[in-house]
Design an enzyme around this catalytic site. Structure first.
Site, short mmCIF file in Angstrom:
data_model
loop_
_atom_site.label_atom_id
_atom_site.label_comp_id
_atom_site.label_asym_id
_atom_site.label_seq_id
_atom_site.Cartn_x
_atom_site.Cartn_y
_atom_site.Cartn_z
NE ARG A 77 -8.59 -6.10 -20.42
CZ ARG A 77 -8.50 -4.92 -21.03
NH1 ARG A 77 -7.49 -4.11 -20.76
NH2 ARG A 77 -9.39 -4.55 -21.92
CG ASP A 119 -8.74 -1.05 -22.57
OD1 ASP A 119 -9.77 -1.55 -23.06
OD2 ASP A 119 -7.69 -1.67 -22.35
N PRO A 165 0.82 -1.22 0.00
CG PRO A 165 -0.20 -1.18 2.10
CD PRO A 165 0.58 -2.05 1.18
CD GLU A 201 1.70 -4.17 10.48
OE1 GLU A 201 1.75 -3.03 9.99
OE2 GLU A 201 0.64 -4.75 10.79
CL1 6GU Z 1 -0.42 -3.88 -3.27
N1 6GU Z 1 -1.11 -4.46 -0.78
C1 6GU Z 1 -1.84 -4.27 0.33
N2 6GU Z 1 -1.64 -5.05 1.37
N3 6GU Z 1 -2.77 -3.34 0.43
C2 6GU Z 1 -2.96 -2.56 -0.63
C3 6GU Z 1 -2.23 -2.71 -1.81
C4 6GU Z 1 -1.30 -3.68 -1.86
N4 6GU Z 1 -2.64 -1.78 -2.69
C5 6GU Z 1 -3.59 -1.10 -2.06
N5 6GU Z 1 -3.78 -1.57 -0.82
#
Ligand code: 6GU
Length: 291
Positions: A161, A176, A92, A119
């Site tokens: 894709r 797209d 994230p 984590e």
């Molecule tokens: Cl790639 N991993 C995690 N754990 N949470 C996320 C993410 C990735 N992308 C958005 N939230």
């Protein structure tokens, strides 16, 4: 394209056997290898995590299992002639994964994904591999998942894709939403198929008119309406040169005007009103200007 995924939940990647990605695997353009990280955890409990240095909540994935896993996967790929790998680290805290990222990844011969739980992975693993191969830390959006596996499914589907011969029709992704290179990125409008009448609901007359020019114009109008409603940030980002006379009239009817910088902004006084771009109405502070 070769794909390796190293995870403590290999079964989470079972959907890669289904549908478009599954067919691409069966037919050959995609060669997918899913590995259980615990293969490379050698203590009695196959431990892959430990408490964080510096304290704090949660657990951190250990260096050794990841180091051995990646050494093994990289060696195997090189032996099979897969070319040069790109290491994709879902997190994230990564850069945003976009359609442009998907296009760039689809041009690579070999991707290695390292979805983490807990984590995250001890930083030294990423730092070590970054000295050997390109590493991309990528996030799929502004929310937190319990692990990176679902993000890998998302990224693999977006990439697969785009591979030559995976979608039936090479033209299929030309239009797209978010296709890079388009001067304007607009969301796609509604679509219809048979029957012509369903529960009293017809199909927009223009779509059965046979007038290709009018159909294209209608689709563009619908795309502008939908984008202005759902993603005003995309209208603001557009190069205004990409809007023709009809687009400008449509945008004006929706309350958009060219702002001081030329780009479109909402409302005739969007800047003067101090619009913060949040889309939220101005708070009622009792300081409204006198007319
Ligand atoms: Cl790639 N991993 C995690 N754990 N949470 C996320 C993410 C990735 N992308 C958005 N939230």
């Amino acid at each position: 394209m070769r794909l390796d995924v190293v995870t403590i939940f290999p079964e989470y990647l079972d959907p890669l056997d289904v549908s478009l990605v599954g067919k691409a695997r069966a037919r050959g353009p995609l060669d997918v290898h899913v590995h259980d990280l615990r293969q490379w955890a050698h203590d009695r409990h196959n431990t892959v995590d430990d408490t964080p240095y510096g304290g704090g909540p949660g657990m951190v994935m250990k260096t050794d299992p990841w180091g051995e896993a990646l050494d093994s996967v990289v060696a195997d790929g090189y032996e099979s002639g897969a070319g040069r790998p790109v290491l994709v680290v879902p997190t994230p805290s990564g850069r945003p994964f976009t359609q442009e990222t998907a296009v760039r990844l689809s041009e690579q011969p070999w991707l290695i994904f390292t979805p983490a739980r807990y984590e995250g992975i001890d930083r030294r693993v990423v730092d070590e591999y970054a000295t050997r191969v390109p590493v991309l830390e990528l996030s799929i959006g502004d929310y937190v998942l319990a692990g990176g596996e679902a993000a890998v499914l998302v990224m693999v589907e977006a990439v697969a894709r785009l591979l030559p011969g995976v979608l039936g029709n090479a033209e299929s992704h030309r239009d797209d939403s978010f296709a890079p290179g388009a001067m304007v990125d607009l969301l796609e409008g509604p679509v219809y198929t048979k029957p012509p009448l369903w529960r009293g609901r017809g199909v927009p007359e223009v779509l059965v008119s046979g007038h290709h020019g009018r159909i294209a114009r209608w689709r563009r109008d619908e795309a502008l309406h939908r984008t202005a409603e759902h993603r005003p940030d995309l209208i603001e980002r557009c190069d205004p040169a990409a809007f023709d006379k009809h687009d400008r009239a449509t945008l004006a009817a929706l309350g958009w005007q060219p702002g001081p910088g030329g780009r479109y902004v909402r409302g005739p006084l969007a800047d003067a009103e101090g619009d913060d771009g949040s889309g939220d109405p101005e708070p009622a502070t009792g300081t409204a200007r006198r007319r």
